[in-house]
Scaffold this motif. Structure first.
Motif, PDB file in Angstrom:
ATOM      1  N   TYR A   1      -2.056  15.650  -2.098  1.00  0.00           N
ATOM      2  CA  TYR A   1      -1.234  14.593  -1.500  1.00  0.00           C
ATOM      3  C   TYR A   1      -1.989  13.286  -1.334  1.00  0.00           C
ATOM      4  CZ  TYR A   1       2.109  18.302  -0.742  1.00  0.00           C
ATOM      5  OH  TYR A   1       2.986  19.339  -0.934  1.00  0.00           O
ATOM      6  N   LEU A   2      -3.293  13.289  -1.574  1.00  0.00           N
ATOM      7  CA  LEU A   2      -4.087  12.058  -1.495  1.00  0.00           C
ATOM      8  C   LEU A   2      -4.013  11.234  -2.778  1.00  0.00           C
ATOM      9  CD1 LEU A   2      -7.300  13.343   0.315  1.00  0.00           C
ATOM     10  CD2 LEU A   2      -5.365  12.096   1.305  1.00  0.00           C
ATOM     11  N   THR A   3      -3.498  11.831  -3.840  1.00  0.00           N
ATOM     12  CA  THR A   3      -3.403  11.125  -5.120  1.00  0.00           C
ATOM     13  C   THR A   3      -2.603   9.829  -4.951  1.00  0.00           C
ATOM     14  OG1 THR A   3      -3.493  13.230  -6.289  1.00  0.00           O
ATOM     15  CG2 THR A   3      -2.666  11.329  -7.534  1.00  0.00           C
ATOM     16  N   ASP A   4      -3.185   8.750  -5.405  1.00  0.00           N
ATOM     17  CA  ASP A   4      -2.552   7.417  -5.379  1.00  0.00           C
ATOM     18  C   ASP A   4      -2.281   6.882  -3.969  1.00  0.00           C
ATOM     19  OD1 ASP A   4      -2.579   7.294  -8.170  1.00  0.00           O
ATOM     20  OD2 ASP A   4      -0.644   8.325  -8.297  1.00  0.00           O
ATOM     21  N   LYS A   5      -2.970   7.380  -2.962  1.00  0.00           N
ATOM     22  CA  LYS A   5      -2.787   6.857  -1.603  1.00  0.00           C
ATOM     23  C   LYS A   5      -3.885   5.842  -1.311  1.00  0.00           C
ATOM     24  CE  LYS A   5       0.646   9.648  -1.015  1.00  0.00           C
ATOM     25  NZ  LYS A   5       0.546  10.445  -2.234  1.00  0.00           N
ATOM     26  N   ASP A   6      -3.524   4.826  -0.557  1.00  0.00           N
ATOM     27  CA  ASP A   6      -4.461   3.760  -0.211  1.00  0.00           C
ATOM     28  C   ASP A   6      -5.013   3.902   1.199  1.00  0.00           C
ATOM     29  OD1 ASP A   6      -4.022   2.090  -2.643  1.00  0.00           O
ATOM     30  OD2 ASP A   6      -1.974   2.032  -1.856  1.00  0.00           O
ATOM     31  N   LEU A   7      -4.242   4.532   2.060  1.00  0.00           N
ATOM     32  CA  LEU A   7      -4.568   4.620   3.478  1.00  0.00           C
ATOM     33  C   LEU A   7      -4.018   5.936   3.996  1.00  0.00           C
ATOM     34  CD1 LEU A   7      -5.802   2.360   5.312  1.00  0.00           C
ATOM     35  CD2 LEU A   7      -3.476   1.768   5.951  1.00  0.00           C
ATOM     36  N   VAL A   8      -4.745   6.586   4.917  1.00  0.00           N
ATOM     37  CA  VAL A   8      -4.287   7.864   5.455  1.00  0.00           C
ATOM     38  C   VAL A   8      -4.384   7.838   6.971  1.00  0.00           C
ATOM     39  CG1 VAL A   8      -4.703  10.360   5.539  1.00  0.00           C
ATOM     40  CG2 VAL A   8      -4.956   9.125   3.372  1.00  0.00           C
ATOM     41  N   ILE A   9      -3.329   8.341   7.613  1.00  0.00           N
ATOM     42  CA  ILE A   9      -3.285   8.481   9.065  1.00  0.00           C
ATOM     43  C   ILE A   9      -3.014   9.953   9.359  1.00  0.00           C
ATOM     44  CG2 ILE A   9      -2.101   7.810  11.184  1.00  0.00           C
ATOM     45  CD1 ILE A   9      -1.289   5.193   9.675  1.00  0.00           C
ATOM     46  N   VAL A  10      -3.876  10.556  10.169  1.00  0.00           N
ATOM     47  CA  VAL A  10      -3.779  11.982  10.464  1.00  0.00           C
ATOM     48  C   VAL A  10      -3.418  12.164  11.930  1.00  0.00           C
ATOM     49  CG1 VAL A  10      -4.958  14.207  10.344  1.00  0.00           C
ATOM     50  CG2 VAL A  10      -5.608  12.371   8.778  1.00  0.00           C
TER      51      VAL A  10
ATOM     52  N   LEU B   1       0.834  -1.186   0.000  1.00  0.00           N
ATOM     53  CA  LEU B   1       0.000   0.000   0.000  1.00  0.00           C
ATOM     54  C   LEU B   1       0.879   1.250   0.000  1.00  0.00           C
ATOM     55  CD1 LEU B   1      -2.499  -1.050   2.831  1.00  0.00           C
ATOM     56  CD2 LEU B   1      -2.807  -1.307   0.358  1.00  0.00           C
ATOM     57  N   HIS B   2       0.274   2.375  -0.331  1.00  0.00           N
ATOM     58  CA  HIS B   2       0.961   3.667  -0.208  1.00  0.00           C
ATOM     59  C   HIS B   2       0.190   4.438   0.856  1.00  0.00           C
ATOM     60  CE1 HIS B   2       2.910   7.389  -2.299  1.00  0.00           C
ATOM     61  NE2 HIS B   2       3.149   7.341  -1.013  1.00  0.00           N
ATOM     62  N   THR B   3       0.828   4.663   1.987  1.00  0.00           N
ATOM     63  CA  THR B   3       0.192   5.310   3.125  1.00  0.00           C
ATOM     64  C   THR B   3       0.646   6.754   3.233  1.00  0.00           C
ATOM     65  OG1 THR B   3       0.130   3.197   4.315  1.00  0.00           O
ATOM     66  CG2 THR B   3      -0.136   5.196   5.633  1.00  0.00           C
ATOM     67  N   LEU B   4      -0.312   7.637   3.495  1.00  0.00           N
ATOM     68  CA  LEU B   4      -0.014   9.043   3.758  1.00  0.00           C
ATOM     69  C   LEU B   4      -0.188   9.294   5.246  1.00  0.00           C
ATOM     70  CD1 LEU B   4       0.517  11.988   2.778  1.00  0.00           C
ATOM     71  CD2 LEU B   4      -1.983  12.237   2.661  1.00  0.00           C
ATOM     72  N   ILE B   5       0.814   9.912   5.859  1.00  0.00           N
ATOM     73  CA  ILE B   5       0.708  10.378   7.237  1.00  0.00           C
ATOM     74  C   ILE B   5       0.727  11.902   7.185  1.00  0.00           C
ATOM     75  CG2 ILE B   5       1.801  10.488   9.520  1.00  0.00           C
ATOM     76  CD1 ILE B   5       3.005   7.712   8.948  1.00  0.00           C
ATOM     77  N   VAL B   6      -0.285  12.510   7.774  1.00  0.00           N
ATOM     78  CA  VAL B   6      -0.370  13.971   7.834  1.00  0.00           C
ATOM     79  C   VAL B   6      -0.030  14.379   9.260  1.00  0.00           C
ATOM     80  CG1 VAL B   6      -1.804  16.011   7.498  1.00  0.00           C
ATOM     81  CG2 VAL B   6      -2.152  13.985   6.036  1.00  0.00           C
ATOM     82  N   GLY B   7       1.091  15.057   9.424  1.00  0.00           N
ATOM     83  CA  GLY B   7       1.544  15.485  10.743  1.00  0.00           C
ATOM     84  C   GLY B   7       2.970  15.037  10.974  1.00  0.00           C
ATOM     85  N   GLY B   8       3.827  15.977  11.328  1.00  0.00           N
ATOM     86  CA  GLY B   8       5.236  15.665  11.516  1.00  0.00           C
ATOM     87  C   GLY B   8       5.724  15.850  12.936  1.00  0.00           C
ATOM     88  N   GLY B   9       4.790  15.967  13.876  1.00  0.00           N
ATOM     89  CA  GLY B   9       5.158  16.113  15.278  1.00  0.00           C
ATOM     90  C   GLY B   9       5.258  14.755  15.962  1.00  0.00           C
ATOM     91  N   TYR B  10       5.018  14.763  17.264  1.00  0.00           N
ATOM     92  CA  TYR B  10       5.150  13.531  18.041  1.00  0.00           C
ATOM     93  C   TYR B  10       4.203  12.439  17.547  1.00  0.00           C
ATOM     94  CZ  TYR B  10       5.099  10.163  21.781  1.00  0.00           C
ATOM     95  OH  TYR B  10       5.158   8.984  22.478  1.00  0.00           O
ATOM     96  N   VAL B  11       2.944  12.778  17.253  1.00  0.00           N
ATOM     97  CA  VAL B  11       1.977  11.768  16.812  1.00  0.00           C
ATOM     98  C   VAL B  11       2.375  11.204  15.449  1.00  0.00           C
ATOM     99  CG1 VAL B  11      -0.443  11.312  16.228  1.00  0.00           C
ATOM    100  CG2 VAL B  11       0.107  12.738  18.197  1.00  0.00           C
TER     101      VAL B  11
END
Length: 188
Positions: A73-82, A14-24
């Motif tokens: 940034y959602l293009t071609d993503k399968d899963l997203v974690i925010v 899968l191609h996963t997107l994570i939105v957020g670059g802090g501790y979480v």
């Protein structure tokens, strides 16, 4: 009532997107890559922790984009974690994912989640996922720690032996299952 359907996904497919670059974001990237080191992950955030930059050097399939979230940034993503500390951004990402039928998890906001990330016990090839239906991730983490402590490190050897036995068994499916049930009775 917990109506969740537990699954294990092949994150490296899968191609996963994570939105957020802090501790979480760091926590989610660490968990994802800890379970699937070859997973393709894109992380986008206006600020990205140094630990994530170090992680990207160790994981070539982790791409860091130091910019604010945009739906492109959602293009071609399968899963997203925010995992941002901006509730408006979290809700926007969730809405954008819904419009594209992309499964999304918004940390600490169960109502916006299509799925929950479980606390995972790993002993070799054995993985046990613990979920509290989004009620208490802290409890799930503590319970995972208890399981990790009580499960023996020799479990991998047991799994390898059972695989060898299963591969040597003769007969149809029912006969093989009966024999494996007989062998594993000692685990009760």
């Amino acid at each position: 009532m917990n109506t969740l359907f537990p699954i294990f996904v092949k994150a490296e497919q899968l191609h996963t997107l994570i939105v957020g670059g802090g501790y979480v974001g760091l926590e989610k990237a660490t968990a994802l890559l800890g379970n699937a080191p070859d997973a393709r992950v894109t992380l986008v955030a206006p600020f990205i922790r140094d630990e994530l930059h170090a992680m990207a050097r160790e994981h070539p399939k982790l791409e860091l984009i130091q910019e604010p979230y945009h739906e492109v940034y959602l293009t071609d993503k399968d899963l997203v974690i925010v995992g941002t500390n901006d509730k408006a951004v979290n809700r926007q990402v969730q809405a954008d994912c819904k419009a594209r039928r992309i499964l999304v998890n918004v940390a600490d906001t169960p109502d916006l989640c299509d799925f929950y990330l479980s606390s995972v016990v790993k002993k070799g090839d054995l993985k046990i996922a613990v979920s509290t239906n989004g009620k208490s991730p802290t409890f799930a983490k503590r319970f995972r720690e208890v399981l990790e402590e009580i499960l023996p490190d020799s479990l991998q050897e047991t799994l390898d032996n059972l695989t060898a036995i299963r591969n040597q068994l003769k007969g149809d499916f029912v006969q093989k299952m009966e024999k494996l049930n007989e062998i594993t009775k000692v685990l009760k």
